[in-house]
Design a protein around this motif. Sequence first.
Motif, PDB file in Angstrom:
ATOM      1  N   PHE A 326       0.855  -1.191   0.166  1.00 47.30           N
ATOM      2  CA  PHE A 326      -0.057  -0.275  -0.204  1.00 47.30           C
ATOM      3  C   PHE A 326       1.160   1.322   0.201  1.00 47.30           C
ATOM      4  O   PHE A 326       1.539   1.259   0.463  1.00 47.30           O
ATOM      5  CB  PHE A 326      -0.820  -0.006   1.596  1.00 47.30           C
ATOM      6  CG  PHE A 326      -1.688   0.969   1.424  1.00 47.30           C
ATOM      7  CD1 PHE A 326      -3.409   0.891   0.671  1.00 47.30           C
ATOM      8  CD2 PHE A 326      -1.664   2.350   1.770  1.00 47.30           C
ATOM      9  CE1 PHE A 326      -4.349   1.790   0.498  1.00 47.30           C
ATOM     10  CE2 PHE A 326      -2.708   3.712   1.368  1.00 47.30           C
ATOM     11  CZ  PHE A 326      -3.868   3.473   0.734  1.00 47.30           C
ATOM     12  N   VAL A 327       1.058   2.173  -1.325  1.00 47.17           N
ATOM     13  CA  VAL A 327       1.713   3.101  -1.635  1.00 47.17           C
ATOM     14  C   VAL A 327       1.254   4.360  -0.496  1.00 47.17           C
ATOM     15  O   VAL A 327       0.051   4.701  -0.901  1.00 47.17           O
ATOM     16  CB  VAL A 327       1.910   3.402  -2.339  1.00 47.17           C
ATOM     17  CG1 VAL A 327       2.827   5.186  -2.609  1.00 47.17           C
ATOM     18  CG2 VAL A 327       3.145   2.331  -2.771  1.00 47.17           C
ATOM     19  N   PHE A 328       1.194   5.075   0.521  1.00 47.81           N
ATOM     20  CA  PHE A 328       0.239   5.950   0.039  1.00 47.81           C
ATOM     21  C   PHE A 328       1.296   7.673  -0.219  1.00 47.81           C
ATOM     22  O   PHE A 328       1.989   7.876   0.107  1.00 47.81           O
ATOM     23  CB  PHE A 328       1.052   7.013   2.602  1.00 47.81           C
ATOM     24  CG  PHE A 328       0.311   5.985   3.574  1.00 47.81           C
ATOM     25  CD1 PHE A 328      -1.048   5.825   3.716  1.00 47.81           C
ATOM     26  CD2 PHE A 328       0.712   4.749   3.605  1.00 47.81           C
ATOM     27  CE1 PHE A 328      -1.696   5.076   4.827  1.00 47.81           C
ATOM     28  CE2 PHE A 328       0.514   4.050   4.580  1.00 47.81           C
ATOM     29  CZ  PHE A 328      -0.675   3.785   5.432  1.00 47.81           C
ATOM     30  N   VAL A 336       4.965   9.139   0.496  1.00 54.33           N
ATOM     31  CA  VAL A 336       4.916   9.343   1.748  1.00 54.33           C
ATOM     32  C   VAL A 336       6.148   8.016   2.519  1.00 54.33           C
ATOM     33  O   VAL A 336       6.559   8.107   3.265  1.00 54.33           O
ATOM     34  CB  VAL A 336       4.060  10.472   1.895  1.00 54.33           C
ATOM     35  CG1 VAL A 336       4.125  11.277   1.160  1.00 54.33           C
ATOM     36  CG2 VAL A 336       2.868   9.468   2.353  1.00 54.33           C
ATOM     37  N   ALA A 337       5.309   6.814   2.031  1.00 54.07           N
ATOM     38  CA  ALA A 337       5.577   5.563   3.041  1.00 54.07           C
ATOM     39  C   ALA A 337       4.878   4.153   2.209  1.00 54.07           C
ATOM     40  O   ALA A 337       4.171   5.106   1.145  1.00 54.07           O
ATOM     41  CB  ALA A 337       4.497   6.026   4.283  1.00 54.07           C
ATOM     42  N   GLU A 355      -3.158  14.646   5.312  1.00 49.85           N
ATOM     43  CA  GLU A 355      -3.905  14.945   4.050  1.00 49.85           C
ATOM     44  C   GLU A 355      -3.625  13.307   3.071  1.00 49.85           C
ATOM     45  O   GLU A 355      -4.792  13.386   2.437  1.00 49.85           O
ATOM     46  CB  GLU A 355      -3.083  15.989   3.335  1.00 49.85           C
ATOM     47  CG  GLU A 355      -1.679  15.921   3.500  1.00 49.85           C
ATOM     48  CD  GLU A 355      -0.960  16.866   3.927  1.00 49.85           C
ATOM     49  OE1 GLU A 355       0.002  17.437   4.037  1.00 49.85           O
ATOM     50  OE2 GLU A 355      -1.586  16.935   5.569  1.00 49.85           O
ATOM     51  N   SER A 356      -2.504  13.241   3.414  1.00 48.30           N
ATOM     52  CA  SER A 356      -2.667  11.461   2.848  1.00 48.30           C
ATOM     53  C   SER A 356      -3.290  10.111   3.615  1.00 48.30           C
ATOM     54  O   SER A 356      -4.195   9.744   2.570  1.00 48.30           O
ATOM     55  CB  SER A 356      -1.771  10.598   3.035  1.00 48.30           C
ATOM     56  OG  SER A 356      -1.190   9.418   2.274  1.00 48.30           O
ATOM     57  N   ILE A 357      -4.003  10.176   4.449  1.00 47.47           N
ATOM     58  CA  ILE A 357      -4.867   9.292   5.153  1.00 47.47           C
ATOM     59  C   ILE A 357      -6.701  10.093   4.370  1.00 47.47           C
ATOM     60  O   ILE A 357      -7.142   9.387   4.083  1.00 47.47           O
ATOM     61  CB  ILE A 357      -4.972   9.628   6.839  1.00 47.47           C
ATOM     62  CG1 ILE A 357      -3.348   8.706   6.633  1.00 47.47           C
ATOM     63  CG2 ILE A 357      -6.206   9.025   7.386  1.00 47.47           C
ATOM     64  CD1 ILE A 357      -3.511   8.852   8.188  1.00 47.47           C
ATOM     65  N   TYR A 358      -6.505  11.439   4.644  1.00 46.59           N
ATOM     66  CA  TYR A 358      -7.775  12.068   3.759  1.00 46.59           C
ATOM     67  C   TYR A 358      -7.887  11.523   2.791  1.00 46.59           C
ATOM     68  O   TYR A 358      -9.311  11.196   1.559  1.00 46.59           O
ATOM     69  CB  TYR A 358      -7.498  13.160   4.552  1.00 46.59           C
ATOM     70  CG  TYR A 358      -9.324  13.888   3.550  1.00 46.59           C
ATOM     71  CD1 TYR A 358      -9.995  14.010   4.657  1.00 46.59           C
ATOM     72  CD2 TYR A 358      -9.244  14.332   2.443  1.00 46.59           C
ATOM     73  CE1 TYR A 358     -12.036  14.461   4.196  1.00 46.59           C
ATOM     74  CE2 TYR A 358     -10.465  15.061   2.155  1.00 46.59           C
ATOM     75  CZ  TYR A 358     -12.075  15.112   3.093  1.00 46.59           C
ATOM     76  OH  TYR A 358     -13.098  15.831   2.593  1.00 46.59           O
TER      77      TYR A 358
END
Length: 453
Positions: A326-328, A336-337, A355-358
């Motif tokens: 899973f590419v964040f 980013v991760a 902002e990545s999670i959203y």
Amino acid sequence: MMSDLFWNQLRAGAQERFAGFGHLMPFRVQEILLVASMYDAFTLEEGGRLTELLLSEYRELNLSFAPRITKASSGREAIELLEARRFDLVITMSRLGDLQAAELACKVKDRAPDLPVYVLVLNPRELQHVQTQCEAGHINRVFLWNGDVRLLLAGIKSWEDQRNLPHDTRYGDVRTILLIEDSVRFYSIYLPMLYTEIVRQTQNLMDEGINLSHRLLRMRARPKILLATTFEEAWSWFERYQNSLLGVISDGRFPWVGESVESAGVSFIKQVKAADPHMPTVLQSTNQALQAEAEAVGAGFINKNSPRLLQDLRRFMAINFGFGDFVFRLPNGREVARARDLRDMVNKLGEVPAESIYHHATHDHFSTWMRARTEFALAAMLRPRKADDFESVDALREWLLTSLKRFRTESQRGVVADFQRQHFDASTAFTRIGNGSLGGKARGLAFMNSLLN
């Protein structure tokens, strides 16, 4: 705060995530009738043994068992065998001497209307001849032999998927990929690659299984592939399995209302996006002019003339179908991760920017990744909850973390897990080191662990 109902559903889903896998894929191709002249059979085998090559491919991919192949050197011999024995699939060459492929298919259907007939052709000239015979509808599929034994495996798995999909999507929430391609040459290339990628994905998941039983059962829950050659057939599949789709891979030009339409793929994707704006879609075409239209409707584009055609398709699947890590990413696409598995996902969720999670939550990326990893119960719990249901991104982050941790804990309750250095989880209640049987004390503890759960 999460309701007791949610926790009960999560726990039940965690405990039953493997229980239903044993009932998946009830239909397996076990007996294949291969009809080919002595010369064509030799061409297929290339001096070796076709059965051994198929067995080797199954073994390499860790598939359960390879079907048995019975050979007939003529159409007449094939009919005699069909009257004496039961077969799950008939594969015939286009040249038989005593019968045309379409004639044999007609005789097969007279005796067994539901028995599929696949035709293998050795070159494009034969392909054109066979395609003119397909109008009667007795031939189920035509493949262009490219010397790769994986094409036979793909043909076998394609029929199994078509037969098993209604059952598996109903009882196991199994995912599927819709491939729209009317070119025999291209789908004869795509299908082996797609099945190879799916099996590799499943093998990676098997490595993370709690124990050997769970790892083997995960193979049955692999994503399925649906192949459509016309607009009407593709839309019929989409309407039936929309909630089970990982994504759509569409040709640019294919038949629509009996005519080959240059922009049929774009029109199909428009309808898909109207029904599900977040459905991953990609258009693959030799017409570069369709790229702008594809991007305008939110689809990716792959040029069929590209020397990196298969690599580009693999990359699209990895990014959009939940395969691999899973590419964040941030909304601008910057990575980013990465999370390798559920344990890694928990660690990364606590670190990545809000902002990545959203971004991923609003596009259902978390549930898509879970479904591709056969974590159907967890995906079903995550998918209905939307990012805007929470007061803040921090609340969303906490909910995701709590859900994943609780699910991982519940899924291991009452189970004796196998110790694996690379995947060891200290939260596992009961872990066995080594492959031997449990001793008396350990067996008693394991029994109490299962009983208490």
